[in-house]
Structures are given as C-alpha cells and as structure tokens.
Design an enzyme around this catalytic site. Structure first.
Site, PDB file in Angstrom:
ATOM      1  N   ASN A 167       0.807  -1.213   0.000  1.00 33.87           N
ATOM      2  CA  ASN A 167       0.000   0.000   0.000  1.00 33.87           C
ATOM      3  C   ASN A 167       0.841   1.265   0.000  1.00 33.87           C
ATOM      4  OD1 ASN A 167      -2.519   1.560   0.348  1.00 33.87           O
ATOM      5  ND2 ASN A 167      -1.578   2.073   2.314  1.00 33.87           N
ATOM      6  N   ASP A 275       1.571   6.755  -0.698  1.00 29.88           N
ATOM      7  CA  ASP A 275       0.556   5.771  -1.121  1.00 29.88           C
ATOM      8  C   ASP A 275       0.741   5.399  -2.587  1.00 29.88           C
ATOM      9  OD1 ASP A 275      -1.895   4.457   0.082  1.00 29.88           O
ATOM     10  OD2 ASP A 275      -2.669   5.145  -1.850  1.00 29.88           O
ATOM     11  N   ASP A 306      -0.233  -6.328   5.019  1.00 29.97           N
ATOM     12  CA  ASP A 306      -0.561  -5.125   5.777  1.00 29.97           C
ATOM     13  C   ASP A 306      -1.533  -4.238   4.986  1.00 29.97           C
ATOM     14  OD1 ASP A 306       0.135  -3.389   8.097  1.00 29.97           O
ATOM     15  OD2 ASP A 306       0.789  -2.032   6.511  1.00 29.97           O
ATOM     16  N   HIS A 310      -6.642  -0.908   1.985  1.00 30.13           N
ATOM     17  CA  HIS A 310      -6.327   0.399   1.411  1.00 30.13           C
ATOM     18  C   HIS A 310      -5.721   0.296   0.024  1.00 30.13           C
ATOM     19  CE1 HIS A 310      -7.597   1.888   5.188  1.00 30.13           C
ATOM     20  NE2 HIS A 310      -6.623   1.319   5.845  1.00 30.13           N
ATOM     21  N   GLU A 340      -4.760  -7.941   6.162  1.00 32.33           N
ATOM     22  CA  GLU A 340      -5.209  -7.170   7.332  1.00 32.33           C
ATOM     23  C   GLU A 340      -6.307  -6.211   6.893  1.00 32.33           C
ATOM     24  OE1 GLU A 340      -3.713  -3.661  10.368  1.00 32.33           O
ATOM     25  OE2 GLU A 340      -3.108  -3.747   8.276  1.00 32.33           O
TER      26      GLU A 340
HETATM   27 CA   LIG Z   1      -3.565   2.873  -1.120  1.00 27.72          CA
END
Ligand SMILES: [Ca+2]
Ligand SMILES: [Ca+2]
Ligand SMILES: [Ca+2]
Length: 611
Positions: A167, A275, A306, A310, A340
């Site tokens: 991520n 990101d 992890d 996202h 996660e």
């Molecule tokens: Ca992201």
C-alpha cells in the site's frame, strides 16, 4: 461403494496423521510439513525488534550518530531496541515448545530508520516504513541470517510467514504546498488527473482515462503527477527506494492524507506514508517481481498483507494468483495469504467483502477479536459468538475459508487481550483476569480459524493500550513504561528476560496446542453452534472430524456463576471421554448431553465412535 471409500480413508489415516504432525523430510526430498493446510497451523506472531537480541553489533543498523540517525534507543517505545533474526533463531525451541507450527515475522525489509517532524520522530523498528523492498533491514541482520533462520524453521517442520506491504512505502515524497508535511485529501472530482492543481489549472495528462482503466496504454498517458499537489523527492533521497521505479512520483497517488473513508481509503496517504498507485500495471508487475523473489529465495510459506483494505481490489486479483503460482512452482502447495482488514467492530461482512471482491484467500479475523472482547472482557451475551460464526457463509468459499482465517485476541496495533480485561474490569483480581485470559485462549485454540498467538501473551504481558504500548520486549527491557507494569501469572516484569516455559499461560497454551494437533476435528472440522444466550454464560459448539465424523463438544462458561445444562449433540454421540475438564461419560439420551461448568471454565469432550 460407501464402505470401500471409508476403508480407503481408514487406510490412509495413519499417513495423513503423520503428514500433519511430521517434521521429517521424506527421502524423495519432499518436506512433509508442506502438506499441512493453513488451518493445521498455530501461528506465533512476533516483531523481530522486540523479541530477542542475538547480535548487539547490528543494534544501530550500521548507522552512526544519535538515535535520530540510527533509530536505536532501547529506553523509548518508539525506537529500535536491538532484537534481530539471530535472536529469533536462538529462541526457536521456546516457540516450538509452545506448540506453534508457523512464525509470522513482522516486516523485515529495509526501513527508513527514523521519520517524523522535528520533536515527533520515531523509528522504523516495526518494519512498516520500507525503503528497500529487496533487502533485509540491517538492524535485523543479513541475507545469510534469514537463510539460516528459514532453514532452521523448515528443518523443524515449521513454516515461515512474512509480513508484506504494497500500500505504501516510507515517507519520502513531499508536496510543495504543505511544508508541515500534512496535506488534506484532494479528491478525483475536485482535482481530476487532467488538470494541474484543480479544475482551473492547465490541461495535463491528455487522454488519461483515469485510474479505473488499468492498462499500460492508458497509464502511458499519465505523465504528470501534479494534478492534486506538487509532489517532489527531497534532495539526496532520489534513489533511496529499491527497486528504482519506486522513486518516481508517477507511481503514487499524491492526493494527501487519507481520512480512511470513501475514495481516500485506497488513494490517500496513511500518515504521510507514500501511497502507491497500485492501479498502474507497472506497479502490479513490480510488486509481483519483488515478493515473488522472496518466495523463490527463502521458500516462504505465506504472507500476511498489511493495510490490505487500502489497496484497490484489482491489485489483489492479479497479485494473489501470481504469488500462489510462484509458491507452487517452489514446491509450496498450501501457501497461506491473509490480509489485514482492520476494524474494531464485530463486522464479519466487512472482512468477507475482501475475500469476495479482492479475492484475498483469507483475512485476519478482527471480528473474532471483537466478539471475544465483547463476551469475555465486557458483558455481552454469548449470542454474539453465535452471530460471528453464523456469518461464515459470507466469506468467498464459505466455512472452508472461515477455517483458514487467522484468529487472534491480541496484536501489535489493537493491543493485548490482558489489557482489554484490565481496562474493562478494573476491580477484578489478577486471578480472575488470568482465568478470563485462559478462557479466551481456550476459544482461540479450539474454535474454527487458525490460532494466532501474539508474542508475550504467553508470558502474561498486559500493556497500557495498543500500538507502541503493546510492543513490549521479550528480552530484558529498558523501557520504564513497560517495566513499571505487573504481568499476569508471574512476579517477573519486563525488566528481565521472559522466555519462561513454566509460566502458567505458556503451559496452558501449550496444552491446548497439543490437543489441537492431536485432534483433526479441532483443525479441519466443521463447526456447529450448540448453545448460546443473551447473557454471559454457556457457549457450546461441536467440531466434527472430517474423516471419522466423530464429534468433539466444546462448552465455555463466560459467566460469573456455575452452570448446568443439557446440550444438543449428534444422536450417534453416546459415549464421551474428557480431553479437558469433567465430561460426563454418556449422553443422557441420544442427542442430549449434560454439561456442568464452574464460572469462566470450559470442557472439551470427545465422543467415542466405537459402539
Ligand atoms: Ca492505497
Ligand atoms: Ca541486535
Ligand atoms: Ca509522503
């Protein structure tokens, strides 16, 4: 036909049992442990920095200067303490003695040693601020150390799971507009890719059809990263990240801080961490190469992913099959992948969504944590546990997938179950807290899912909360806020080394782990909820052996008074033997079995199939 199949199964049973328990490599070079399914494992999760220091020479990661350069300060919760791979190697007996069969190692990739604004710095001791995805952080050791460790783990018939992140990377990229390094999220609607810095800005990235069109041709038209903010890499850090493609701001979203809602959940920065534009096929290919390499090199047995929620689903839809294929080619047929999806709610639908949409094979069972917290630390009725398991069909693959969800009662972010107990029951005695913790451990080790033990729980570590407060040292700690606190089940504190196999929690977990290994029903069995109620008290389930059909009845008392009840069982389950606690020898009538439980106690009763 039926009889023949059954006979065949009986003939196969000894071989099956051996392959499940076996650590011995076969003569053809095939390692028997590779035959185990994800649900056969008991996972031990540890942060290498906080576990054992096997080599003081690497404590500063080869860096020079004070803690803001090296990241090393064993007196602070937010800095490196010196733990490393050599230390872990030296403690494998301890971990295996607990009954763990797989180790989930917190991220070991090279991190930015220190980040944060002046006065708010902390270190990458946790491993989640990666700069080099291809190298081991020098604070933890060398490639040779990981080879030695992986070989030792495999030599014991255990598995090694790595904690990976796609991520975000470390915080390297900055935005010109925000000298304080905190930029509010700028959405695609307000800051489209095709205008510089907002709707009135100059046209840029002509013809780019947005991040939803995930083709190389489309992303070739994304040539300017300054649609929302003006990102830049500070001088001196232009080639900090490895592989080198990660240094190009075009491979990041650059839209500012995530609010963890809506679009920003996948495209915003997690506390300034850069990101990654995981929609871009170049990024997908890049991460497949990077993490496939770790499987190839070390024979890794699984990944914990992890911040999986996202990342856009299409990334996982491509990445997961590629990793499974890579593992298969390396002779690892049951590579485990668990994402996660952090939530504090008892919300299995939210978890299940990521197995259906993202096609993640498995996710960490945060709903299990919530349900046990509500029913054992708080005062919820046991029907909440029934609701948890009633949602198993929501997972892609249904109950078969639910059996592969790593379950846990403590972790490095949420905190330890012992701390929830102390918080929710401030008046309770240490003896009661210990008993409640053992009840939670009993559920963890016998109910469906893959029991995942957070290091230190077996030594009575408590902690004042989550995150840094829950990341105590197993070796002698120098952190005052850790050493101040009493532990459960011992007069020891974290000021001394705590690898004590005689600790009552280590002992009770080891006993349950042994039981789980001996009973395929507890690992692979179907689970049927038999009794639950609107108040604390009885929760009973049966686990059915997938081969013999034999039933194991588990009954837990979450209440503060003794209970006596008839519980429904299979009509064929007439005679029982005790695996734990007092079990009646016989059913009272076909289909009805009597259980009697002291407060906070549990029994495990196995039906005997022989007439
Ligand atoms: Ca992201
Ligand atoms: Ca060290
Ligand atoms: Ca950043």
């Amino acid at each position: 036909m039926k009889t023949t199949a059954r006979h065949l199964l009986l003939l196969l049973l000894p071989a099956l049992a051996m392959s499940v328990a076996g650590a011995t490599p076969r003569h053809d070079g095939h390692d028997a442990f590779r035959d185990r399914l994800p649900e056969d494992e008991i996972i031990y999760f540890l942060l290498p920095d906080r576990f054992e220091n096997g080599d003081p020479a690497n404590d500063r990661g080869g860096l020079e200067g004070d803690r803001l350069q090296t990241g090393f300060d064993p007196t602070s919760t937010g800095f490196y303490h010196g733990g490393d791979l050599k230390g872990l190697l030296a403690r494998l007996d301890y971990i295996q003695g607990l009954g763990a069969t797989a180790i989930w190692l917190g991220p070991i990739f090279k991190n930015k040693a220190v980040q944060g604004s002046p006065g708010h710095e902390s270190a990458g001791y946790h491993g989640y601020w990666i700069t080099d995805f291809t190298a081991i952080d020098p604070h933890f050791g060398t490639e040779a150390d990981l080879h030695t460790l992986a070989d030792a783990i495999h030599g014991r018939g255990m598995k090694l799971y790595l904690d990976i992140i796609v991520n975000h990377t470390a915080d390297v990229i900055r935005y010109r507009e925000c000298p304080d390094n905190h930029c509010a999220y700028r959405s695609v609607a307000d800051y489209p890719y095709t205008r510089r810095g907002g709707l009135t800005g100059e046209p840029i990235n002509e013809g780019f059809e947005g991040d939803a069109v995930q083709t190389t041709a489309n992303f070739a038209r994304l040539t300017r990263p300054d649609y929302a903010y003006t990102p830049y890499v500070p001088a001196g850090e232009e080639h900090l990240k490895v592989p080198d493609w990660l240094n190009n701001p075009l491979y990041y979203h650059n839209r500012g801080e995530s609010t963890f809602r809506g679009e920003s959940s996948t495209m915003g920065d997690f506390a300034s961490l850069d990101d990654v534009m995981t929609e871009n096929p170049r990024v997908v290919k890049g991460f497949i190469e990077v993490f496939g390499g770790w499987i190839d090199q070390y024979g890794i047995d699984g990944f914990r992913i992890d911040t999986a929620q996202h990342v856009n689903p299409e990334f996982w839809q491509a990445f997961v099959p590629a990793m499974l294929e890579r593992a298969k080619a390396r002779g690892i047929p049951h590579f485990h992948i668990f994402g996660e999806v952090y939530t504090g709610e008892m919300d299995p639908a939210r978890l299940a969504e990521h197995t259906r949409v993202d096609r993640l094979p498995s996710v960490l069972d945060f709903a299990f944590l919530a349900a046990l917290t509500d029913t054992i630390a708080r005062h919820a009725g046991t029907d909440e546990l029934a609701r948890l398991f009633a949602a198993d069909p929501l997972y892609e693959g249904g109950p078969d997938t639910a059996r592969q969800l790593p379950t846990f009662i403590s972790n490095h972010d949420a905190g330890r179950f012992a701390s929830f107990l102390r918080h929710e029951r401030p008046g309770a005695s240490s003896a009661e807290l210990l008993q409640r913790l053992q009840l939670a451990d009993a559920m963890l080790l016998t109910l469906r899912g893959v029991p995942t033990i957070y290091y230190g729980d077996e030594q009575g570590f408590v902690g004042l909360g989550g995150d840094q407060a829950a990341r105590q040292d197993m070796f002698a700690s120098r952190v005052a806020s850790y050493n101040d606190q009493p532990l459960l089940g011992t007069t020891s504190t974290t000021a001394t080394s705590n690898f004590n196999p005689a600790h009552p929690l280590y002992q009770s977990i080891a006993a349950l782990a042994k039981l789980r290994q001996a009973q395929p029903a507890l690992r692979r069995g179907t689970q049927l909820v038999r009794a639950a109620g609107e108040t604390p008290g009885l929760f009973a389930v049966s686990r059915i052996d997938p081969v013999s059909g034999a039933e194991i009845l588990l009954a837990f008392n979450t209440g503060s008074s003794a209970l006596s009840a008839q519980v429904r069982v299979n009509t064929a389950s007439l005679r029982f033997k005790a695996l734990h606690g007092d079990c009646a020898a016989r059913a009272d009538a076909p289909g009805s079995y009597h259980v009697q439980l002291a407060p906070l106690d549990f029994v495990i009763c196995a039906s005997e199939t022989a007439p």
